[in-house]
Design a protein around this motif. Structure first.
Motif, PDB file in Angstrom:
ATOM      1  N   GLY A   1      -7.681  20.307 -13.978  1.00  0.00           N
ATOM      2  CA  GLY A   1      -6.439  20.885 -13.469  1.00  0.00           C
ATOM      3  C   GLY A   1      -5.235  20.446 -14.274  1.00  0.00           C
ATOM      4  N   GLU A   2      -4.139  20.193 -13.580  1.00  0.00           N
ATOM      5  CA  GLU A   2      -2.884  19.818 -14.240  1.00  0.00           C
ATOM      6  C   GLU A   2      -2.926  18.405 -14.807  1.00  0.00           C
ATOM      7  OE1 GLU A   2      -2.265  22.794 -11.023  1.00  0.00           O
ATOM      8  OE2 GLU A   2      -3.251  20.839 -11.165  1.00  0.00           O
ATOM      9  N   TYR A   3      -3.874  17.585 -14.326  1.00  0.00           N
ATOM     10  CA  TYR A   3      -3.958  16.197 -14.771  1.00  0.00           C
ATOM     11  C   TYR A   3      -5.007  16.029 -15.863  1.00  0.00           C
ATOM     12  CZ  TYR A   3      -1.285  15.082 -10.509  1.00  0.00           C
ATOM     13  OH  TYR A   3      -0.327  15.023  -9.531  1.00  0.00           O
ATOM     14  N   SER A   4      -5.028  16.944 -16.793  1.00  0.00           N
ATOM     15  CA  SER A   4      -6.011  16.899 -17.872  1.00  0.00           C
ATOM     16  C   SER A   4      -5.548  16.061 -19.058  1.00  0.00           C
ATOM     17  CB  SER A   4      -6.329  18.323 -18.346  1.00  0.00           C
ATOM     18  OG  SER A   4      -6.890  19.086 -17.296  1.00  0.00           O
ATOM     19  N   SER A   5      -4.301  15.599 -19.035  1.00  0.00           N
ATOM     20  CA  SER A   5      -3.729  14.765 -20.108  1.00  0.00           C
ATOM     21  C   SER A   5      -3.738  15.471 -21.455  1.00  0.00           C
ATOM     22  CB  SER A   5      -4.495  13.430 -20.211  1.00  0.00           C
ATOM     23  OG  SER A   5      -4.483  12.758 -18.984  1.00  0.00           O
ATOM     24  N   LEU A   6      -3.545  16.768 -21.432  1.00  0.00           N
ATOM     25  CA  LEU A   6      -3.496  17.553 -22.668  1.00  0.00           C
ATOM     26  C   LEU A   6      -2.092  18.113 -22.831  1.00  0.00           C
ATOM     27  CD1 LEU A   6      -6.925  19.400 -22.305  1.00  0.00           C
ATOM     28  CD2 LEU A   6      -6.386  17.476 -23.815  1.00  0.00           C
ATOM     29  N   GLU A   7      -1.245  17.362 -23.526  1.00  0.00           N
ATOM     30  CA  GLU A   7       0.138  17.760 -23.768  1.00  0.00           C
ATOM     31  C   GLU A   7       0.455  17.596 -25.255  1.00  0.00           C
ATOM     32  OE1 GLU A   7       3.108  16.466 -20.662  1.00  0.00           O
ATOM     33  OE2 GLU A   7       1.534  14.999 -20.255  1.00  0.00           O
TER      34      GLU A   7
ATOM     35  N   ASP B   1       6.723   5.772 -18.818  1.00  0.00           N
ATOM     36  CA  ASP B   1       6.982   5.654 -20.252  1.00  0.00           C
ATOM     37  C   ASP B   1       5.762   6.098 -21.050  1.00  0.00           C
ATOM     38  OD1 ASP B   1       9.378   4.564 -19.495  1.00  0.00           O
ATOM     39  OD2 ASP B   1       8.715   2.486 -19.743  1.00  0.00           O
ATOM     40  N   TYR B   2       6.012   6.873 -22.115  1.00  0.00           N
ATOM     41  CA  TYR B   2       4.938   7.306 -23.002  1.00  0.00           C
ATOM     42  C   TYR B   2       4.789   6.309 -24.135  1.00  0.00           C
ATOM     43  CZ  TYR B   2       2.404   9.995 -26.529  1.00  0.00           C
ATOM     44  OH  TYR B   2       1.501  10.396 -27.476  1.00  0.00           O
ATOM     45  N   LYS B   3       3.613   5.695 -24.223  1.00  0.00           N
ATOM     46  CA  LYS B   3       3.372   4.682 -25.251  1.00  0.00           C
ATOM     47  C   LYS B   3       2.191   5.055 -26.145  1.00  0.00           C
ATOM     48  CE  LYS B   3       5.251   0.966 -22.364  1.00  0.00           C
ATOM     49  NZ  LYS B   3       4.977  -0.342 -21.691  1.00  0.00           N
ATOM     50  N   GLY B   4       2.021   6.356 -26.342  1.00  0.00           N
ATOM     51  CA  GLY B   4       0.978   6.821 -27.245  1.00  0.00           C
ATOM     52  C   GLY B   4      -0.304   7.261 -26.575  1.00  0.00           C
ATOM     53  N   GLU B   5      -0.468   6.972 -25.295  1.00  0.00           N
ATOM     54  CA  GLU B   5      -1.671   7.365 -24.558  1.00  0.00           C
ATOM     55  C   GLU B   5      -1.265   8.173 -23.332  1.00  0.00           C
ATOM     56  OE1 GLU B   5      -5.004   8.401 -23.532  1.00  0.00           O
ATOM     57  OE2 GLU B   5      -5.176   6.911 -25.149  1.00  0.00           O
ATOM     58  N   LEU B   6      -1.749   9.413 -23.248  1.00  0.00           N
ATOM     59  CA  LEU B   6      -1.348  10.293 -22.147  1.00  0.00           C
ATOM     60  C   LEU B   6      -2.125  10.006 -20.858  1.00  0.00           C
ATOM     61  CD1 LEU B   6      -1.041  13.650 -24.132  1.00  0.00           C
ATOM     62  CD2 LEU B   6       0.831  12.371 -23.087  1.00  0.00           C
ATOM     63  N   ALA B   7      -3.387   9.676 -20.986  1.00  0.00           N
ATOM     64  CA  ALA B   7      -4.212   9.440 -19.801  1.00  0.00           C
ATOM     65  C   ALA B   7      -4.015   8.018 -19.279  1.00  0.00           C
ATOM     66  CB  ALA B   7      -5.686   9.676 -20.130  1.00  0.00           C
ATOM     67  N   SER B   8      -3.650   7.878 -18.027  1.00  0.00           N
ATOM     68  CA  SER B   8      -3.482   6.559 -17.430  1.00  0.00           C
ATOM     69  C   SER B   8      -4.851   5.913 -17.223  1.00  0.00           C
ATOM     70  CB  SER B   8      -2.768   6.675 -16.084  1.00  0.00           C
ATOM     71  OG  SER B   8      -3.614   7.321 -15.140  1.00  0.00           O
TER      72      SER B   8
END
Length: 382
Positions: free
Chosen positions: A169-175, A120-127
């Protein structure tokens, strides 16, 4: 030509300078870290090591209990500074994250379970898991995939190492949503971090006496991003003439791992590919329950399961396999230069598996987590 040669010479100088910090995280840091841990306020006595513990989610707390029971039985001189960080149990906040980081600054070493990331997206992309790794700059994830004696799988006598860059890489949390119904997810590849992970892989191969490094990529499609990663690996490979170097496209690598995994020795790759290959390779030797892993920065070392799964459906059922976490804990002790205790625990785990009388359900047996833990404890004195 002269300018090109000068440029390559400068690049080599930069790579050699970079290797010092990265390699310290893998090798020399254990000796350097003994003094502050032995003098820690939390340490019971001189020579006792403080280690940060994050049980995580799913069966993580049960596996950590197994580790603590085995450590107690083996009289391991380690004290755990335990913290709880969980997004699914409402135990995650910047304050808790900072507490973990502060603990790591003192101990330099951690044993962690899987910190589950909700979809779920709750406003923060980076876990919080990703943020912790970035705060500690845990750039190198190492998973040693090795067959366990006495436990037969489709492929036996496997021994390969997967090294994954895990800070970009792909896990940069830039969406972001650039237009309605259009999501852009950015993959970040930098020269500095690609050179760093490549240098780490070749240093690892050199220190561990391995003969070949394979760079895994998709540069035929992602010509600039993966192209840069591949170029950096090729440049670093020139500094190690005694180590064989080859390259392989990620999709072909997956097929080759299933068909003929014996061709591989050390594999180095960007973030997402490493996540996939870690899990695939773990499946070749028995699954997530038997493969340990570790992550390094220039200062810190974190020990964990090689294939990160919370195994939530097993919570409270006493069926999780403690093997991977116990082997990871043994690797942690080796990192702390506690060779005797490391070998004692690792040998006990392997002895129980080789005898074959006590195995958990994922290994085809009927034993509980507690049964396996008690068998390992019994094997310590055998």
């Amino acid at each position: 030509m002269a300018a090109l040669s000068a440029g390559r010479a400068a690049a080599r100088g930069l790579l050699c300078a970079q290797s010092i910090g990265a390699w310290r995280g893998l090798g020399a840091s254990a000796a350097l870290q003994q003094i502050p841990r032995a003098k820690s306020e939390n340490a019971k006595s001189e020579g006792t090591f403080q280690v940060t513990m994050l049980p995580g989610d799913g069966v993580g707390p049960e596996l950590m209990h197994a580790v603590k029971e085995v450590f107690k039985a083996a009289s391991v001189p380690v004290i755990f500074d335990e913290h709880h960080l969980s997004e699914v149990q409402n135990m995650a906040s910047e304050e808790k994250l900072d507490e973990v980081v502060d603990s790591m600054k003192e101990s330099k070493v951690a044993l962690i379970g899987k910190i589950h990331t909700p979809m779920d997206y709750k406003g923060e992309l980076a876990s919080y898991d990703m943020r912790l790794r970035r705060k500690l700059d845990l750039f190198a994830n190492v998973v040693h995939v090795k067959s366990l004696p006495g436990y037969k799988t489709r492929h036996n006598n496997l021994d390969l190492v997967i090294i994954r860059e895990q800070t970009e890489g792909e896990y940069s949390s830039l969406e972001h949503e650039s237009a309605k119904g259009v999501i852009e997810c950015l993959k970040i590849i930098t020269r500095a971090k690609s050179q760093r992970i490549a240098k780490f892989a070749f240093d690892y191969a050199t220190k561990k006496g391995r003969s070949k490094v394979t760079a895994v990529h998709k540069a035929n499609i992602m010509k600039l991003g993966d192209g840069l990663f591949l170029q950096c690996c090729e440049e670093v490979a020139e500094l190690y003439p005694k180590i064989k170097f080859d390259t392989m496209i990620i999709d072909n690598c997956c097929m080759q791992l299933v068909q003929n995994p014996y061709q591989f020795d050390v594999l180095v790759m960007p973030n997402l590919y490493g996540n996939i290959i870690d899990n695939l390779a773990a499946g070749l030797v028995g699954g997530a329950g038997v493969v340990p892993g570790e992550s390094y920065s220039a200062e810190y070392a974190v020990f964990e399961m090689g294939a990160r799964h919370p195994f939530a459906q097993a919570v409270g059922r006493n069926i999780a396999n403690p093997t991977a976490m116990l082997l990871s804990a043994a690797n942690m002790l080796r990192h702390l230069n506690l060779e005797f205790h490391s070998n004692l625990i690792a040998d006990a785990v392997k002895k129980v598996i080789k005898v074959g009388k006590v195995r958990t359900a994922d290994m085809g047996g009927y034993a509980t987590s507690l049964d396996f833990t008690q068998a390992v404890i019994a094997a310590l004195d055998a």
